[in-house]
Design an enzyme around this catalytic site. Structure first.
Site, PDB file in Angstrom:
ATOM      1  N   ARG A 109      74.818  83.900  22.894  1.00  0.00           N
ATOM      2  CA  ARG A 109      73.502  84.538  23.050  1.00  0.00           C
ATOM      3  C   ARG A 109      73.268  85.044  24.467  1.00  0.00           C
ATOM      4  O   ARG A 109      72.412  85.905  24.688  1.00  0.00           O
ATOM      5  CB  ARG A 109      72.387  83.595  22.572  1.00  0.00           C
ATOM      6  CG  ARG A 109      72.371  83.439  21.049  1.00  0.00           C
ATOM      7  CD  ARG A 109      71.250  82.538  20.586  1.00  0.00           C
ATOM      8  NE  ARG A 109      71.420  81.173  21.035  1.00  0.00           N
ATOM      9  CZ  ARG A 109      72.097  80.240  20.375  1.00  0.00           C
ATOM     10  NH1 ARG A 109      72.653  80.513  19.213  1.00  0.00           N
ATOM     11  NH2 ARG A 109      72.216  79.027  20.864  1.00  0.00           N
ATOM     12  N   GLU A 119      73.429  69.632  24.630  1.00  0.00           N
ATOM     13  CA  GLU A 119      72.309  68.854  24.078  1.00  0.00           C
ATOM     14  C   GLU A 119      72.738  68.247  22.739  1.00  0.00           C
ATOM     15  O   GLU A 119      72.332  67.159  22.394  1.00  0.00           O
ATOM     16  CB  GLU A 119      71.092  69.782  23.888  1.00  0.00           C
ATOM     17  CG  GLU A 119      69.820  69.055  23.485  1.00  0.00           C
ATOM     18  CD  GLU A 119      68.681  70.003  23.160  1.00  0.00           C
ATOM     19  OE1 GLU A 119      68.866  71.230  23.234  1.00  0.00           O
ATOM     20  OE2 GLU A 119      67.600  69.501  22.811  1.00  0.00           O
TER      21      GLU A 119
END
Ligand code: AMP
Length: 174
Positions: free
Chosen positions: A61, A98
């Site tokens: 992204r 994460e």
């Protein structure tokens, strides 16, 4: 168009890709031409006088706005990619996400020490990804490194993990 409208255009997907992760979907913001233009113009305004010579975008992204910013800043675009995707000789850096572990790679001839580098990714969460990217850029002896995100998740305090010598700026904070 204003920052609140940009913020409201970011779709939140609960429990994706794993339970407990609240995924910020940038595609719902980027799909609106007016919003996309506002975002890239605002980030360009911030960095236009920094003498940026290379924008380093993080797969995948980070490639979207990274490419637009490179063009607007008249800088080169350098991809940092997942393992095995870059065809020439690479440097590699494993890192923690994460939600898991991964490795990032950069071409060995991508940068030189006198480059002024803007690292761009769509989102700063725990800071593991961008820290790996900073380490990769650092291998070239680059001394002027900036990091930019479209979105920063303040509650995860990723900013604390990032090397203090790298100024960080994000357009939208949650
Ligand atoms: P981190 O290394 O924890 O800072 O994670 C940042 C990277 O993971 C970015 O490339 C993001 O695209 C992706 N990411 C992590 N958490 C989220 C989230 N909650 N929503 C969307 N993307 C995320």
């Amino acid at each position: 168009m204003n920052l609140d409208q940009v913020r409201n255009s970011i779709r939140n997907i609960p429990d994706y890709p794993k339970p407990g992760i609240h995924f910020k979907d940038v595609s719902s913001a980027y799909q609106d031409g007016e919003v996309f233009n506002f975002i890239s113009a605002a980030i360009f305004e911030k960095y236009k006088d920094y003498g940026i010579t290379k924008v380093v975008g993080i797969e995948s992204r980070g490639f979207i706005l990274g490419g637009v910013l490179a063009e607007k800043l008249s800088a080169g675009f350098i991809p940092i990619r997942k393992p095995g995707k870059l065809p020439a000789k690479t440097y590699s850096k494993p890192y923690q996400l994460e939600y898991g572990f991964d490795t990032l790679e950069i071409h060995q001839d991508a940068l030189s020490a006198d480059d002024v580098v803007l690292i761009h990714d769509d989102l700063l969460a725990t800071g593991g990804t961008v820290s790996a990217a900073i380490d990769l850029v650092g291998l070239f002896g680059v001394s002027k490194i900036y990091a930019n995100f479209f979105i920063e998740l303040d509650f995860l305090k990723g900013i604390n993990k990032i090397n203090k010598s790298v100024p960080v700026w994000s357009l939208i904070h949650f």
